[in-house]
Design a protein around this motif. Structure first.
Motif, PDB file in Angstrom:
ATOM      1  N   GLN A  79     -35.348   4.817 -53.140  1.00  9.40           N
ATOM      2  CA  GLN A  79     -34.467   3.839 -53.779  1.00  9.40           C
ATOM      3  C   GLN A  79     -34.597   3.975 -55.283  1.00  9.40           C
ATOM      4  O   GLN A  79     -35.700   3.824 -55.819  1.00  9.40           O
ATOM      5  CB  GLN A  79     -34.836   2.425 -53.339  1.00  9.40           C
ATOM      6  CG  GLN A  79     -34.007   1.344 -53.989  1.00  9.40           C
ATOM      7  CD  GLN A  79     -32.558   1.371 -53.553  1.00  9.40           C
ATOM      8  OE1 GLN A  79     -32.258   1.437 -52.353  1.00  9.40           O
ATOM      9  NE2 GLN A  79     -31.634   1.305 -54.509  1.00  9.40           N
ATOM     10  N   MET A  80     -33.496   4.280 -55.931  1.00 10.84           N
ATOM     11  CA  MET A  80     -33.512   4.509 -57.369  1.00 10.84           C
ATOM     12  C   MET A  80     -32.692   3.432 -58.057  1.00 10.84           C
ATOM     13  O   MET A  80     -31.507   3.259 -57.738  1.00 10.84           O
ATOM     14  CB  MET A  80     -32.946   5.898 -57.687  1.00 10.84           C
ATOM     15  CG  MET A  80     -33.650   7.025 -56.932  1.00 10.84           C
ATOM     16  SD  MET A  80     -33.042   8.656 -57.400  1.00 10.84           S
ATOM     17  CE  MET A  80     -31.374   8.569 -56.782  1.00 10.84           C
ATOM     18  N   SER A  81     -33.302   2.731 -58.992  1.00 11.61           N
ATOM     19  CA  SER A  81     -32.632   1.667 -59.725  1.00 11.61           C
ATOM     20  C   SER A  81     -32.769   1.912 -61.212  1.00 11.61           C
ATOM     21  O   SER A  81     -33.591   2.716 -61.648  1.00 11.61           O
ATOM     22  CB  SER A  81     -33.238   0.312 -59.355  1.00 11.61           C
ATOM     23  OG  SER A  81     -33.160   0.079 -57.970  1.00 11.61           O
ATOM     24  N   SER A  82     -31.974   1.193 -61.988  1.00 17.50           N
ATOM     25  CA  SER A  82     -31.993   1.334 -63.454  1.00 17.50           C
ATOM     26  C   SER A  82     -31.923   2.808 -63.853  1.00 17.50           C
ATOM     27  O   SER A  82     -32.684   3.278 -64.695  1.00 17.50           O
ATOM     28  CB  SER A  82     -33.255   0.694 -64.030  1.00 17.50           C
ATOM     29  OG  SER A  82     -33.327  -0.677 -63.694  1.00 17.50           O
ATOM     30  N   LEU A  83     -31.009   3.503 -63.235  1.00 16.98           N
ATOM     31  CA  LEU A  83     -30.915   4.942 -63.452  1.00 16.98           C
ATOM     32  C   LEU A  83     -30.515   5.271 -64.883  1.00 16.98           C
ATOM     33  O   LEU A  83     -29.749   4.534 -65.521  1.00 16.98           O
ATOM     34  CB  LEU A  83     -29.925   5.564 -62.468  1.00 16.98           C
ATOM     35  CG  LEU A  83     -30.480   5.747 -61.054  1.00 16.98           C
ATOM     36  CD1 LEU A  83     -29.362   5.900 -60.044  1.00 16.98           C
ATOM     37  CD2 LEU A  83     -31.414   6.941 -61.008  1.00 16.98           C
ATOM     38  N   LYS A  84     -31.055   6.385 -65.366  1.00 16.49           N
ATOM     39  CA  LYS A  84     -30.819   6.849 -66.727  1.00 16.49           C
ATOM     40  C   LYS A  84     -30.192   8.244 -66.673  1.00 16.49           C
ATOM     41  O   LYS A  84     -30.404   8.982 -65.700  1.00 16.49           O
ATOM     42  CB  LYS A  84     -32.141   6.921 -67.485  1.00 16.49           C
ATOM     43  CG  LYS A  84     -32.929   5.631 -67.514  1.00 16.49           C
ATOM     44  CD  LYS A  84     -34.272   5.832 -68.190  1.00 16.49           C
ATOM     45  CE  LYS A  84     -35.085   4.546 -68.193  1.00 16.49           C
ATOM     46  NZ  LYS A  84     -36.409   4.741 -68.857  1.00 16.49           N
ATOM     47  N   PRO A  85     -29.471   8.625 -67.712  1.00 13.87           N
ATOM     48  CA  PRO A  85     -28.906   9.984 -67.723  1.00 13.87           C
ATOM     49  C   PRO A  85     -29.959  11.068 -67.508  1.00 13.87           C
ATOM     50  O   PRO A  85     -29.672  12.095 -66.886  1.00 13.87           O
ATOM     51  CB  PRO A  85     -28.267  10.071 -69.114  1.00 13.87           C
ATOM     52  CG  PRO A  85     -27.889   8.663 -69.428  1.00 13.87           C
ATOM     53  CD  PRO A  85     -28.998   7.825 -68.845  1.00 13.87           C
ATOM     54  N   GLU A  86     -31.165  10.841 -67.987  1.00 14.84           N
ATOM     55  CA  GLU A  86     -32.222  11.846 -67.815  1.00 14.84           C
ATOM     56  C   GLU A  86     -32.722  11.950 -66.380  1.00 14.84           C
ATOM     57  O   GLU A  86     -33.527  12.837 -66.066  1.00 14.84           O
ATOM     58  CB  GLU A  86     -33.400  11.579 -68.763  1.00 14.84           C
ATOM     59  CG  GLU A  86     -33.926  10.166 -68.732  1.00 14.84           C
ATOM     60  CD  GLU A  86     -33.349   9.289 -69.834  1.00 14.84           C
ATOM     61  OE1 GLU A  86     -32.113   9.372 -70.076  1.00 14.84           O
ATOM     62  OE2 GLU A  86     -34.123   8.518 -70.439  1.00 14.84           O
ATOM     63  N   ASP A  87     -32.270  11.075 -65.492  1.00 15.20           N
ATOM     64  CA  ASP A  87     -32.587  11.205 -64.068  1.00 15.20           C
ATOM     65  C   ASP A  87     -31.649  12.196 -63.374  1.00 15.20           C
ATOM     66  O   ASP A  87     -31.855  12.514 -62.195  1.00 15.20           O
ATOM     67  CB  ASP A  87     -32.477   9.846 -63.366  1.00 15.20           C
ATOM     68  CG  ASP A  87     -33.518   8.857 -63.839  1.00 15.20           C
ATOM     69  OD1 ASP A  87     -33.150   7.679 -64.050  1.00 15.20           O
ATOM     70  OD2 ASP A  87     -34.689   9.251 -64.010  1.00 15.20           O
ATOM     71  N   THR A  88     -30.640  12.664 -64.076  1.00 16.52           N
ATOM     72  CA  THR A  88     -29.695  13.621 -63.499  1.00 16.52           C
ATOM     73  C   THR A  88     -30.410  14.899 -63.092  1.00 16.52           C
ATOM     74  O   THR A  88     -31.112  15.517 -63.897  1.00 16.52           O
ATOM     75  CB  THR A  88     -28.578  13.936 -64.510  1.00 16.52           C
ATOM     76  OG1 THR A  88     -27.820  12.756 -64.744  1.00 16.52           O
ATOM     77  CG2 THR A  88     -27.673  15.037 -63.983  1.00 16.52           C
ATOM     78  N   ALA A  89     -30.260  15.274 -61.831  1.00 13.58           N
ATOM     79  CA  ALA A  89     -30.935  16.457 -61.293  1.00 13.58           C
ATOM     80  C   ALA A  89     -30.525  16.645 -59.839  1.00 13.58           C
ATOM     81  O   ALA A  89     -29.886  15.766 -59.243  1.00 13.58           O
ATOM     82  CB  ALA A  89     -32.456  16.296 -61.378  1.00 13.58           C
ATOM     83  N   VAL A  90     -30.918  17.768 -59.291  1.00 12.69           N
ATOM     84  CA  VAL A  90     -30.872  17.944 -57.845  1.00 12.69           C
ATOM     85  C   VAL A  90     -32.193  17.425 -57.290  1.00 12.69           C
ATOM     86  O   VAL A  90     -33.264  17.827 -57.759  1.00 12.69           O
ATOM     87  CB  VAL A  90     -30.664  19.416 -57.442  1.00 12.69           C
ATOM     88  CG1 VAL A  90     -30.695  19.566 -55.927  1.00 12.69           C
ATOM     89  CG2 VAL A  90     -29.351  19.940 -58.009  1.00 12.69           C
ATOM     90  N   TYR A  91     -32.104  16.546 -56.334  1.00 10.34           N
ATOM     91  CA  TYR A  91     -33.293  15.937 -55.743  1.00 10.34           C
ATOM     92  C   TYR A  91     -33.577  16.585 -54.395  1.00 10.34           C
ATOM     93  O   TYR A  91     -32.673  16.734 -53.551  1.00 10.34           O
ATOM     94  CB  TYR A  91     -33.091  14.432 -55.579  1.00 10.34           C
ATOM     95  CG  TYR A  91     -33.234  13.683 -56.874  1.00 10.34           C
ATOM     96  CD1 TYR A  91     -32.288  13.804 -57.890  1.00 10.34           C
ATOM     97  CD2 TYR A  91     -34.325  12.848 -57.108  1.00 10.34           C
ATOM     98  CE1 TYR A  91     -32.417  13.142 -59.092  1.00 10.34           C
ATOM     99  CE2 TYR A  91     -34.470  12.168 -58.311  1.00 10.34           C
ATOM    100  CZ  TYR A  91     -33.519  12.320 -59.287  1.00 10.34           C
ATOM    101  OH  TYR A  91     -33.658  11.656 -60.489  1.00 10.34           O
TER     102      TYR A  91
END
Length: 122
Positions: A79-91
């Motif tokens: 569960q990912m919250s308060s997402l930021k542009p720097e979280d952009t990636a392939v998971y």
């Protein structure tokens, strides 16, 4: 052999939320999530001990991401919250290891999912 099938990625605005799922065909000691942004190395995000339920996070996601498991469904969630542009990636979902294995190392994990793209727009 453990097969992992991920789902739940997508495009979200900064501050938004997403939940990633990883359905596993079997159980291993560690279940983890890693991510890889363009031009960067794959990095540890979070892990959970399948039996213990102990959870671990990289500092940059503490307080924003939560890893959990559903034993009945053999599924791990991020569960990912308060997402930021720097979280952009392939998971990537990963499974493997034993009690001696460091949960934060990619080399601990034997099995990997196909990856799911998470894009956070500013």
């Amino acid at each position: 052999q453990v097969q992992l099938v991920e789902s739940g990625g997508g495009l979200v605005q900064a501050g938004g939320s997403l939940r990633l799922s990883c359905a596993a065909s079997g159980r291993t000691y560690h279940m983890g999530w890693f991510r890889q942004a363009p031009g960067k190395d794959r990095e540890f995000v979070a892990a959970i001990g399948w039996n213990s339920g102990n959870t671990y996070y990289t500092d940059s996601v503490k307080g924003r991401f939560t890893i959990s498991r559903d034993s009945a469904k053999n599924t791990v969630y991020l569960q990912m919250s308060s997402l930021k542009p720097e979280d952009t990636a392939v998971y990537y979902c990963a499974a493997g290891g034993d009690y001696r294995s460091p949960y934060y190392r990619a080399s601990t994990y034997t099995y990997w999912g196909q990856g799911t793209q998470v894009t956070v727009s500013s």
